[in-house]
Design an enzyme around this catalytic site. Structure first.
Site, PDB file in Angstrom:
ATOM      1  CG  ASP A 189      -1.732   1.190   1.410  1.00 32.26           C
ATOM      2  OD1 ASP A 189      -2.272   1.671   0.408  1.00 32.26           O
ATOM      3  OD2 ASP A 189      -1.852   1.677   2.556  1.00 32.26           O
ATOM      4  CG  ASP A 191      -2.183   7.355   0.614  1.00 34.27           C
ATOM      5  OD1 ASP A 191      -1.251   7.362  -0.210  1.00 34.27           O
ATOM      6  OD2 ASP A 191      -3.239   7.982   0.458  1.00 34.27           O
ATOM      7  CD  GLU A 198      -4.105   7.934   4.498  1.00 29.88           C
ATOM      8  OE1 GLU A 198      -4.717   7.830   3.396  1.00 29.88           O
ATOM      9  OE2 GLU A 198      -3.696   6.948   5.145  1.00 29.88           O
ATOM     10  NE  ARG A 234     -11.820   9.443   0.968  1.00 30.22           N
ATOM     11  CZ  ARG A 234     -10.961   8.443   1.148  1.00 30.22           C
ATOM     12  NH1 ARG A 234      -9.946   8.596   1.986  1.00 30.22           N
ATOM     13  NH2 ARG A 234     -11.102   7.309   0.496  1.00 30.22           N
TER      14      ARG A 234
END
Length: 403
Positions: A189, A191, A198, A234
């Site tokens: 991954d 972030d 992030e 978002r």
């Protein structure tokens, strides 16, 4: 008789143990001494800890009438070297190791005696035997590896993960075998794993909506919201942001401590390395180039007329998508899933972590730590190398090598 001919459990053998201050020539000196008695070597093990050596040699019994002289000669030689000797008569080789062989890596910062005792006791309780213990690293964490036999890997892992959480140490349990050092694939991954940030929050800071985006991100990572819905919500907040902010965000990204070391070492070992992210290709493509990654896949922010539209384009990388990409990368790399490693911190990484041969929860949320194969809860990404059996000394030796 040759050592290779020792197949019976009733063949007499001698265990010769030498211990004392380490210095050059001890091992050669012992076997020079034993050579005069026509013995064959069955097994050897040597350990040096803080300058103190323990050397054990299991050898065949000498010809009739010579054992007493062998004992006197070895003790005399040891005394001349300011060492101590112990010789024990016995029968046969070491007892066969039990079925079910695993490697247990324990990481502590620090590694306490209490935690070590509890891990060892738990291994015994589930029917395992500790055959060997070896230190992998002394910094930035203490990492030790236990070779365990007599119990299958899965029940051992289950028992130790519970114990580790209670003791505040990290424990990884993998099956022993050649595949551990075979060429593999590591997929991370991005972030809060490869990087400390992030990415969407970095974009949001430029759009003036950081707090609102962070709130939605946290809920999604805890598994409280559907990731795809939260992603669209978002990204919509970024509508109208000038595309020039992409370069600013790339400059703001902070790699996790140890990230470069992890990737550099894996590449030198012949691994392929990739990233999958619920973030954005505008950042992951840059990371791929900078770090020399083999694979990278993420969502793509739509940009029209130099502005972010508040939408993403193309394939959505969500929880299921990350696992799908792990499989795709493995197929392209020619690596079976059993020889892949996945690293992540959020609920949307769980399918990927469970699909991999080894899933590592890195400073993860509780729901992820409980579901992953193992967890690392120190802020150094390169500690994952120890879970693969790579020592700190090997990492440093690779770094001093001139390409």
């Amino acid at each position: 008789m040759n050592a290779s001919q020792i197949t019976s459990s009733d063949v007499p053998t001698l265990l010769v143990k030498i211990f004392g201050k380490d210095r050059p020539g001890i091992t050669a000196g012992l076997f020079d001494t034993l050579a005069a008695f026509s013995v064959d070597v069955v097994d050897i093990e040597q350990v040096v800890t803080r300058g103190r050596m323990v050397l054990c040699a299991l050898v065949t019994e000498p010809p009739p009438g010579m054992e007493g002289e062998l004992r006197m000669t070895v003790h005399s030689w040891a005394e001349s070297m300011k060492m101590q000797a112990e010789i024990i008569s016995g029968i046969g080789d070491n007892r066969p190791r039990g079925l079910g062989r695993s490697l247990v890596t324990v990481l502590g910062h620090p590694l306490t005696a209490e935690a070590t005792a509890a891990v060892a006791a738990r291994i015994t309780k589930v029917g395992g035997n500790i055959d060997r213990i070896f230190r992998l690293a002394k910094y930035p964490v203490t990492a030790v590896e236990f070779a365990v036999s007599g119990v299958e890997t899965e029940p051992l892992r289950t028992a130790l993960v519970t114990e580790a959480a209670a003791l505040g140490v990290d424990v990884a349990v993998v099956a022993a075998g050649l595949h551990r050092r075979a060429q593999r694939l590591v997929v991370m991954d991005v972030d809060s794993t490869l990087i400390q940030d992030e990415v969407i929050e970095l974009f949001a800071a430029h759009a003036g909506c950081e707090a609102k985006v962070a709130e939605v991100t946290a809920a999604a990572m805890r598994g409280e919201l559907d990731f795809e819905q939260s992603l669209h919500a978002r990204v919509a907040l970024l509508e109208g942001l000038d595309a020039s902010v992409v370069e600013k965000v790339r400059a703001e990204v902070r790699l996790t401590p140890g990230a470069r070391t992890l990737i550099r070492t894996l590449k030198r070992l012949g691994y392929q390395v990739g990233v999958v992210s619920g973030g954005f290709t505008q950042v992951t493509d840059d990371l791929k180039g900078r770090l020399g990654l083999d694979f990278a896949q993420a969502n793509t922010l739509e940009i029209v007329d130099g502005k972010l539209t508040g939408r993403v384009t193309g394939e959505i990388v969500d929880r299921a998508g990350k696992a799908r990409l792990l499989r795709r990368f493995a197929a392209e790399a020619g690596v079976p899933l059993s020889q892949t490693v996945a690293i992540g911190d959020g609920a949307n990484d769980l399918d990927m972590l469970n699909a991999a041969g080894l899933g590592v929860a890195f400073n993860a949320k509780p729901v992820v730590r409980q579901a992953a194969h193992t967890a690392v809860n120190v802020p150094f990404l390169d500690t994952v190398l120890y879970l693969l059996g790579v020592t700190r000394e090997e990492v440093e030796a690779a770094d001093t090598h001139v390409e």
